[in-house]
Motif scaffolding. Structure first.
Motif, mmCIF file in Angstrom:
data_model
loop_
_atom_site.group_PDB
_atom_site.id
_atom_site.type_symbol
_atom_site.label_atom_id
_atom_site.label_comp_id
_atom_site.label_asym_id
_atom_site.label_seq_id
_atom_site.Cartn_x
_atom_site.Cartn_y
_atom_site.Cartn_z
ATOM 1 N N ALA A 6 20.107 47.241 -85.753
ATOM 2 C CA ALA A 6 19.983 47.444 -84.309
ATOM 3 C C ALA A 6 20.470 48.836 -83.913
ATOM 4 O O ALA A 6 19.882 49.495 -83.037
ATOM 5 N N ALA A 7 21.541 49.310 -84.561
ATOM 6 C CA ALA A 7 22.043 50.659 -84.286
ATOM 7 C C ALA A 7 21.022 51.713 -84.704
ATOM 8 O O ALA A 7 20.811 52.712 -84.002
ATOM 9 N N VAL A 8 20.363 51.487 -85.847
ATOM 10 C CA VAL A 8 19.306 52.408 -86.309
ATOM 11 C C VAL A 8 18.166 52.434 -85.294
ATOM 12 O O VAL A 8 17.633 53.498 -84.953
ATOM 13 N N SER A 9 17.786 51.241 -84.797
ATOM 14 C CA SER A 9 16.713 51.167 -83.806
ATOM 15 C C SER A 9 17.090 51.915 -82.534
ATOM 16 O O SER A 9 16.273 52.651 -81.966
ATOM 17 N N ALA A 10 18.328 51.742 -82.082
ATOM 18 C CA ALA A 10 18.777 52.427 -80.861
ATOM 19 C C ALA A 10 18.768 53.942 -81.040
ATOM 20 O O ALA A 10 18.309 54.685 -80.164
ATOM 21 N N ALA A 11 19.270 54.407 -82.202
ATOM 22 C CA ALA A 11 19.274 55.854 -82.472
ATOM 23 C C ALA A 11 17.856 56.393 -82.564
ATOM 24 O O ALA A 11 17.535 57.463 -82.025
ATOM 25 N N GLY A 12 16.982 55.647 -83.258
ATOM 26 C CA GLY A 12 15.583 56.053 -83.351
ATOM 27 C C GLY A 12 14.910 56.089 -81.993
ATOM 28 O O GLY A 12 14.115 56.989 -81.696
ATOM 29 N N GLY A 13 15.254 55.106 -81.121
ATOM 30 C CA GLY A 13 14.684 55.082 -79.784
ATOM 31 C C GLY A 13 15.098 56.282 -78.958
ATOM 32 O O GLY A 13 14.279 56.877 -78.244
ATOM 33 N N LEU A 14 16.366 56.668 -79.060
ATOM 34 C CA LEU A 14 16.833 57.846 -78.331
ATOM 35 C C LEU A 14 16.094 59.103 -78.782
ATOM 36 O O LEU A 14 15.658 59.927 -77.956
ATOM 37 N N LEU A 15 15.946 59.258 -80.102
ATOM 38 C CA LEU A 15 15.228 60.420 -80.627
ATOM 39 C C LEU A 15 13.769 60.407 -80.194
ATOM 40 O O LEU A 15 13.210 61.435 -79.772
ATOM 41 N N PHE A 16 13.136 59.239 -80.296
ATOM 42 C CA PHE A 16 11.713 59.117 -79.953
ATOM 43 C C PHE A 16 11.470 59.465 -78.485
ATOM 44 O O PHE A 16 10.579 60.258 -78.160
ATOM 45 N N PHE A 17 12.255 58.880 -77.576
ATOM 46 C CA PHE A 17 12.019 59.129 -76.151
ATOM 47 C C PHE A 17 12.368 60.566 -75.772
ATOM 48 O O PHE A 17 11.719 61.158 -74.903
ATOM 49 N N TRP A 18 13.386 61.144 -76.422
ATOM 50 C CA TRP A 18 13.714 62.547 -76.157
ATOM 51 C C TRP A 18 12.549 63.443 -76.533
ATOM 52 O O TRP A 18 12.143 64.321 -75.771
ATOM 53 N N ARG A 19 11.980 63.189 -77.730
ATOM 54 C CA ARG A 19 10.838 64.004 -78.173
ATOM 55 C C ARG A 19 9.591 63.736 -77.332
ATOM 56 O O ARG A 19 8.781 64.638 -77.082
ATOM 57 N N ALA A 20 9.417 62.479 -76.862
ATOM 58 C CA ALA A 20 8.241 62.144 -76.057
ATOM 59 C C ALA A 20 8.211 62.927 -74.754
ATOM 60 O O ALA A 20 7.131 63.235 -74.224
ATOM 61 N N PHE A 21 9.393 63.284 -74.238
ATOM 62 C CA PHE A 21 9.453 64.003 -72.960
ATOM 63 C C PHE A 21 9.665 65.511 -73.121
ATOM 64 O O PHE A 21 9.522 66.252 -72.146
ATOM 65 N N THR A 22 9.995 65.959 -74.327
ATOM 66 C CA THR A 22 10.300 67.381 -74.493
ATOM 67 C C THR A 22 9.397 68.090 -75.490
ATOM 68 O O THR A 22 9.280 69.319 -75.435
ATOM 69 N N ALA A 23 8.766 67.369 -76.404
ATOM 70 C CA ALA A 23 7.952 68.008 -77.442
ATOM 71 C C ALA A 23 6.695 68.628 -76.831
ATOM 72 O O ALA A 23 6.143 68.117 -75.845
ATOM 73 N N ARG A 24 6.239 69.720 -77.428
ATOM 74 C CA ARG A 24 5.025 70.385 -76.946
ATOM 75 C C ARG A 24 3.815 69.472 -77.107
ATOM 76 O O ARG A 24 2.930 69.429 -76.256
ATOM 77 N N GLN A 25 3.757 68.759 -78.218
ATOM 78 C CA GLN A 25 2.675 67.814 -78.486
ATOM 79 C C GLN A 25 3.311 66.507 -78.972
ATOM 80 O O GLN A 25 3.425 66.275 -80.169
ATOM 81 N N PRO A 26 3.771 65.633 -78.060
ATOM 82 C CA PRO A 26 4.478 64.414 -78.483
ATOM 83 C C PRO A 26 3.591 63.494 -79.311
ATOM 84 O O PRO A 26 2.368 63.459 -79.119
ATOM 85 N N ILE A 27 4.226 62.760 -80.213
ATOM 86 C CA ILE A 27 3.490 61.859 -81.087
ATOM 87 C C ILE A 27 2.834 60.748 -80.277
ATOM 88 O O ILE A 27 1.771 60.240 -80.624
ATOM 89 N N VAL A 28 3.458 60.358 -79.166
ATOM 90 C CA VAL A 28 2.901 59.371 -78.241
ATOM 91 C C VAL A 28 3.098 59.885 -76.824
ATOM 92 O O VAL A 28 4.211 60.237 -76.441
ATOM 93 N N ASP A 29 2.018 59.949 -76.057
ATOM 94 C CA ASP A 29 2.084 60.392 -74.670
ATOM 95 C C ASP A 29 2.359 59.179 -73.783
ATOM 96 O O ASP A 29 1.525 58.271 -73.674
ATOM 97 N N LEU A 30 3.528 59.142 -73.167
ATOM 98 C CA LEU A 30 3.915 58.014 -72.325
ATOM 99 C C LEU A 30 3.430 58.161 -70.892
ATOM 100 O O LEU A 30 3.728 57.330 -70.038
ATOM 101 N N GLY A 31 2.645 59.207 -70.621
ATOM 102 C CA GLY A 31 2.179 59.464 -69.261
ATOM 103 C C GLY A 31 1.303 58.355 -68.706
ATOM 104 O O GLY A 31 1.184 58.221 -67.477
ATOM 105 N N ALA A 32 0.674 57.562 -69.580
ATOM 106 C CA ALA A 32 -0.194 56.486 -69.093
ATOM 107 C C ALA A 32 0.574 55.467 -68.267
ATOM 108 O O ALA A 32 -0.002 54.788 -67.406
ATOM 109 N N PHE A 33 1.891 55.368 -68.493
ATOM 110 C CA PHE A 33 2.689 54.387 -67.753
ATOM 111 C C PHE A 33 2.876 54.765 -66.286
ATOM 112 O O PHE A 33 3.414 53.979 -65.507
#
Length: 500
Positions: free
Chosen positions: A223-250
């Motif tokens: 669960a700790a690994v999932s939480a850490a991975g989630g923080l990294l994923f969402f940080w990159r989703a909002f800051t990366a030039r070309q995010p691996i997943v675009d959350l803008g559809a939400f």
């Protein structure tokens, strides 16, 4: 049609092994904990690929991605069938789920990209039928194949269709071009975060109920690994030039509400596909084949409902159809909440019919409102997110169902033990009757009678707990009936995106 059949194979394989795990366990000399990974590894790998598929489809094109996915899925199916150890099986199943997972959202995205809006009432029921029918009949198909041949045929059955799908996709699909420039800004950190977040989350949801959740050090660490991975994923989703997943559809109201409904649909689809067999196996003592035959009613009802729903889509407000679908779910689970130890095919017939018709009535308009109203450029990425919500809904639903069942079984056992304690006339009379019936066992008759009574008590606790779970699901589905109005009705017909 070739792509839809490929999606059918990928979704079918989620559940096809569920009725035959004991045969695989015996064939590979595995322990019960090890053989559970035959299903868990597939689910973990698939749930990582599904949101990634949108990026890969833009990078490689639909043709390249789907053909490679179908070919890899077929090859991994062959490797699963030839496995001689449980370690090999788990590896090939993980690769099978990861590679094949790209087919599922790609079909949804293609349907809303290449077909004009006026064709959606024909196309959407076909895709909805396949997406919901495959996991529903998975245990049935698996039971038949294992009973008639051997567990190897759970995987060998994919070979010929997989080859045909690969060839057909490569030959016939050509409606978009690859954009290899996307690779220059590929977000490797975002991919690592997403894999850790979703993979570890899936493991926690799958294994948590059996391991006592955070009483287990492994679950806590995962669960700790999932939480850490989630923080990294969402940080990159909002800051990366070309995010691996675009959350803008939400940001689109129809998409986020449709994703919420899809999440609950996952609970209804996978949760009930799990709950009915639990009752039939643990209470009624049915074999895998008998369970599959009993549950096949849902699949038949879905076939019947598909063309009806397609026709209604052109005449009825889709939000009304969603509300009616969840109301049908609620009626079915409410009726099933009165389950007793004597229920068999005929008592389960109406709840299963309601489930089959309701799945189609919900699935098609939810797909249309969530994906059909988005700009074409967003559909590929949004399709991955949308399908992910259904899979996560299934995983969360199974975890909650297992936890609730365990808690309610313990509660009902405590109450029943008080009712069968010494000093209760009816309990003592029943124990005396059981002892007399087992008189042929001599001095062991008393112990055998106590054991038999304990088994009856536990069976009743399981039945009551299953009824409680059905009632909780009823409340959930009723809540969704009232939320259907949150979605916006789509504007008039128009192209959903030009195919070329």
């Amino acid at each position: 049609m070739s792509m839809v059949f490929g999606m059918f194979m990928a979704i079918l394989d989620i559940q096809i092994v569920s009725a035959s795990l004991s045969e695989i366990q015996a064939g590979l000399s595995a322990s019960a904990d090890e053989v559970a990974w035959v299903q868990t590894s597939y689910l973990i790998a698939e749930v990582v690929m599904i949101p990634l598929s949108g990026f890969l489809s833009r990078l490689l094109s639909t043709r390249w991605l789907f053909a490679a996915s179908a070919a890899g899925f077929t090859l991994m199916s062959l490797m699963c069938a030839t496995s001689t150890t449980i370690e090999e099986m788990i590896l090939w199943r993980a690769l099978q789920g990861f590679i094949g997972g790209a087919m599922i959202p790609t079909v949804f995205a293609s349907a809303f990209t290449i077909f004009p809006r006026e064709k959606q009432p024909l196309v959407a029921p076909i895709i909805g039928l396949v997406a919901t029918l495959a996991p529903t009949i998975g245990p049935t198909v698996g039971g038949y194949l294992t009973d008639l041949f051997s567990w190897h045929w759970l995987f060998l059955v994919n070979i010929v269709p997989g080859i045909l799908v690969t060839i057909a996709t490569w030959t016939l699909v050509d409606f978009d071009e690859p954009d290899l420039s996307l690779y220059d800004n590929f977000d490797w950190a975002g991919l690592a975060g997403m894999a850790a977040f979703l993979g570890a989350l899936e493991y926690v949801l799958e294994e948590g109920p059996a391991k006592g959740w955070f009483d287990s050090d492994l679950i806590t660490m995962t669960a700790a690994v999932s939480a850490a991975g989630g923080l990294l994923f969402f940080w990159r989703a909002f800051t990366a030039r070309q995010p691996i997943v675009d959350l803008g559809a939400f940001r689109d109201r129809n998409f986020w509400t449709g994703s919420l409904f899809s999440f609950v649909m996952g609970i209804g689809l996978y949760g009930l596909t799990y709950l009915y067999p639990v009752y039939l196996a643990r209470v009624r003592g049915y074999s895998a084949l008998m369970i599959g035959e009993t549950m096949f009613v849902t699949g038949i009802c879905m076939f019947v409902a598909a063309p009806i729903v397609g026709r209604l889509m052109t005449k009825v407000d889709p939000r009304l159809m969603i509300g009616l679908g969840f109301l049908g779910f609620a009626l079915g689970t409410f009726q099933a909440s009165y389950v007793t130890k004597d229920w068999d095919f005929w008592e389960l017939l109406v709840p299963q019919m309601l489930r089959g018709f309701s799945l189609m009535t919900c699935m098609v308009p939810i797909n249309n409102l969530a994906l059909g109203t988005l700009p074409p450029a967003r559909i590929k990425n949004a399709s991955g997110l949308f399908n992910l919500t259904r899979n996560l809904g299934g995983a969360v639903g199974l975890a909650l169902i297992n936890s609730l069942m365990n808690d309610r079984i313990d509660l009902h056992l405590t109450r029943l033990h008080d009712s069968v304690a010494w000093g209760h006339t009816k309990a003592e009379e029943m124990l005396a009757s059981l002892t007399l019936a087992m008189a042929d066992r001599g001095s062991d008759a008393g112990l055998a009678a106590v054991s038999k009574l304990a088994g009856i008590v536990r069976r009743e606790a399981i039945v009551w707990a299953i009824g409680d779970v059905f009632f909780v699901l009823t409340l959930l589905f009723v809540a969704l009936v009232f939320l259907a109005g949150l979605m916006r009705r789509p504007r008039g017909a128009g192209s959903a995106g030009g195919g070329h």
